[in-house]
Design a protein around this motif. Structure first.
Motif, PDB file in Angstrom:
ATOM      1  N   ALA A 192       2.016  18.513  48.255  1.00  0.00           N
ATOM      2  CA  ALA A 192       2.295  18.345  46.677  1.00  0.00           C
ATOM      3  C   ALA A 192       1.965  17.314  45.947  1.00  0.00           C
ATOM      4  CB  ALA A 192       3.915  17.769  45.941  1.00  0.00           C
ATOM      5  N   VAL A 193       1.698  17.303  44.123  1.00  0.00           N
ATOM      6  CA  VAL A 193       0.222  16.914  43.606  1.00  0.00           C
ATOM      7  C   VAL A 193       1.200  14.985  43.403  1.00  0.00           C
ATOM      8  CG1 VAL A 193      -0.255  18.032  42.352  1.00  0.00           C
ATOM      9  CG2 VAL A 193       1.734  17.347  41.563  1.00  0.00           C
ATOM     10  N   LYS A 242       6.079  27.277  45.217  1.00  0.00           N
ATOM     11  CA  LYS A 242       7.033  27.147  46.040  1.00  0.00           C
ATOM     12  C   LYS A 242       7.267  26.451  47.146  1.00  0.00           C
ATOM     13  CE  LYS A 242       9.503  31.270  47.924  1.00  0.00           C
ATOM     14  NZ  LYS A 242       9.079  32.515  49.832  1.00  0.00           N
ATOM     15  N   GLN A 243       6.337  25.481  46.943  1.00  0.00           N
ATOM     16  CA  GLN A 243       6.942  24.749  48.181  1.00  0.00           C
ATOM     17  C   GLN A 243       7.306  23.752  47.457  1.00  0.00           C
ATOM     18  OE1 GLN A 243       4.292  25.269  52.403  1.00  0.00           O
ATOM     19  NE2 GLN A 243       4.487  27.253  51.603  1.00  0.00           N
ATOM     20  N   THR A 244       6.825  23.644  46.008  1.00  0.00           N
ATOM     21  CA  THR A 244       6.644  21.519  45.695  1.00  0.00           C
ATOM     22  C   THR A 244       8.090  21.817  44.382  1.00  0.00           C
ATOM     23  OG1 THR A 244       5.117  22.002  44.107  1.00  0.00           O
ATOM     24  CG2 THR A 244       4.670  21.231  46.183  1.00  0.00           C
ATOM     25  N   GLY A 245       7.590  23.191  43.426  1.00  0.00           N
ATOM     26  CA  GLY A 245       8.087  22.996  42.160  1.00  0.00           C
ATOM     27  C   GLY A 245       7.282  22.624  41.090  1.00  0.00           C
ATOM     28  N   LEU A 273      10.788  25.841  37.998  1.00  0.00           N
ATOM     29  CA  LEU A 273       9.672  25.065  37.825  1.00  0.00           C
ATOM     30  C   LEU A 273      10.218  23.656  37.787  1.00  0.00           C
ATOM     31  CD1 LEU A 273       7.530  26.165  35.009  1.00  0.00           C
ATOM     32  CD2 LEU A 273       6.578  24.915  37.437  1.00  0.00           C
ATOM     33  N   ILE A 274      10.134  22.416  38.583  1.00  0.00           N
ATOM     34  CA  ILE A 274      10.999  21.325  37.931  1.00  0.00           C
ATOM     35  C   ILE A 274      10.845  21.014  36.426  1.00  0.00           C
ATOM     36  CG2 ILE A 274      11.073  18.500  38.133  1.00  0.00           C
ATOM     37  CD1 ILE A 274       9.985  19.262  41.224  1.00  0.00           C
ATOM     38  N   ASP A 275       9.832  21.248  35.869  1.00  0.00           N
ATOM     39  CA  ASP A 275       9.259  20.390  34.259  1.00  0.00           C
ATOM     40  C   ASP A 275      10.237  21.992  33.598  1.00  0.00           C
ATOM     41  OD1 ASP A 275       7.295  22.306  34.535  1.00  0.00           O
ATOM     42  OD2 ASP A 275       5.794  21.192  34.664  1.00  0.00           O
ATOM     43  N   TYR A 276      10.665  22.957  33.999  1.00  0.00           N
ATOM     44  CA  TYR A 276      10.957  24.245  33.225  1.00  0.00           C
ATOM     45  C   TYR A 276      11.165  23.921  32.018  1.00  0.00           C
ATOM     46  CZ  TYR A 276      13.500  27.259  31.426  1.00  0.00           C
ATOM     47  OH  TYR A 276      14.593  28.421  30.405  1.00  0.00           O
TER      48      TYR A 276
END
Length: 432
Positions: free
Chosen positions: A204-205, A345-348, A381-384
């Protein structure tokens, strides 16, 4: 002055620059901060996706926990409710004999409906709901046009607002909060919310962690420790690593930091290190956030309709299960799309460049109903953020605010431009 008030926190989980919190403190002898885990946020939507997936739920739990810690430092704390907000808030109003509930103002359809139902239930208890607009860079009251006259084209909106409106200064955090004793917080677990824990992939970033403390740490890192802000415009289309873009969006989505606070910090940074295109560009991106929020205020339910804010539709409404599955799981016939979808899918998380490409691919190559794609992003998305997500999807589907009509991305060209040496594709398509 009222004896006891309740503050209903939602996507405003911060003590810095929080007008709702300060107004409640000023008008009440004591306040009870509450957060309600709304059951409807953890249901499966009509599109077959969860409304909130595990990455976003975990980030939310982190943020609520951190907010409680920050409130306790000021002499308060957070009461956790779970269920239907109108039922749970009514109970707590009766328990504390509160005369007023303070909350942030909503603009999107479902959130507005919830606000109305809560208001109706509180009215029966002779309790008032007062809301404040705390999510945007420019305050709604300071816009140079009425809501119905907001230009539907971003450039027109931006030029007029930059010329004719001012950004208000931030509210300082309160020095102390007077609350009755608030018991230690008992957070629901992911299992309580009907979800399973998913670890963010090590590729992930960054490993996202929710909360105002982390938001301010990230801001300090991106601005003052690395001075990455000075090159933001050149690097923002990157795809690998933490610092090609600010990554503030997840904290902004839950209100762990406000756009105005970020703006004030940009101004401090510019005084110290000089202003350039990049420092302006971060503010420009915050303006896009404002734009979509005001668009939702103007067009209301239209952003959730197949035809968006346009009357004529271009996309196909088809649902082909197999194609949807291939897109979600990153096994389409495009390796660039696949790499982006696997990262999500693997990090959001997915880069802005990736989001535009996978949305264009979904609408144009697969010819699917764009709302399915938007619903999958909502889950994952985490940032939805409701306005940015649905606004951007409608834009790319050609039924939103794009003045050029149907925007079509040449995926191969994009892959060559933004992943020249295939580093991003190699990272996500390697066999584990």
């Amino acid at each position: 002055m009222m004896k006891t008030s309740i503050i209903w926190f939602k996507t405003d989980l911060r003590v810095e620059d929080n007008e709702t919190l300060l107004k409640a403190i000023a008008q009440s002898e004591q306040i009870i901060p509450v957060y309600c885990f709304d059951d409807s946020h953890f249901e499966t939507t009509a599109y077959g996706f969860k409304k909130t997936g595990s990455f976003r739920a975990q980030f939310l739990l982190d943020s609520v926990e951190d907010f409680d810690k920050n409130l306790r430092k000021l002499g308060s704390g957070l009461v956790i409710l779970k269920g239907k907000p109108e039922v749970e808030l009514a109970k707590i109003v009766q328990e504390y004999k509160a005369q007023k509930v303070f909350a942030k103002r909503e603009v999107a359809f479902e959130e507005k409906q919830t606000e109305k139902v809560v208001q109706a239930e509180l009215f029966k208890l002779r309790c008032e709901l007062e809301t404040f607009s705390t999510s945007t860079l420019y305050h709604a009251e300071d816009l140079p046009f009425s809501v119905k006259d907001i230009p539907d084209v971003f450039t027109n909106f931006r030029k007029k607002i930059e010329k004719e409106s001012k950004i208000r200064s931030v509210f300082r955090k309160p020095e102390q909060i007077n609350s009755p004793e608030i018991p230690q917080m008992k957070l629901p677990t992911l299992e309580d919310l009907g979800l399973e824990f998913s670890k963010i992939d090590s590729r992930a970033v960054m490993q996202f962690k929710g909360g105002e403390t982390e938001a301010l740490k990230r801001l300090n890192h991106y601005f003052f420790e690395t001075k990455s802000l000075s090159t933001y415009k050149e690097t923002r289309n990157g795809m690998i690593g933490a610092d090609y873009s600010s990554k503030f969006s997840a904290w902004l989505a839950l209100g762990c930091v406000s756009p105005r606070f970020i703006y004030a910090e940009v101004k401090k940074y510019e005084k110290r290190y000089g202003a350039n295109d990049s420092t302006y560009w971060l503010i420009f991106e915050l303006l896009w956030r404002d734009f979509f929020r005001f668009m939702f205020k103007k067009h209301q339910t239209k952003f959730f309709l197949y035809s968006g804010i346009k009357s004529e539709t271009i996309n196909s409404k088809s649902l082909r299960e197999k194609l949807l599955w291939q897109w979600v799981n990153g096994v389409t016939n495009s390796d660039f799309i696949n790499a982006n979808m696997r990262e999500l899918k693997q990090t959001g998380f997915m880069s802005n460049r990736g989001r535009q490409n996978v949305a264009s691919y979904f609408c144009n190559e697969l010819n699917m109903d764009w709302r399915l794609g938007a619903a999958y992003f909502e889950e994952t998305l985490i940032d939805y953020d409701v306005c940015s997500n649905w606004g951007n999807w409608a834009y790319l589907a050609g039924v939103g605010n794009d003045p050029r009509g149907h925007r079509y991305f040449n995926i191969e060209k994009q892959a060559n431009d933004y992943d020249k040496n295939r580093a991003f594709r190699d990272l996500w398509l390697q066999k584990k």
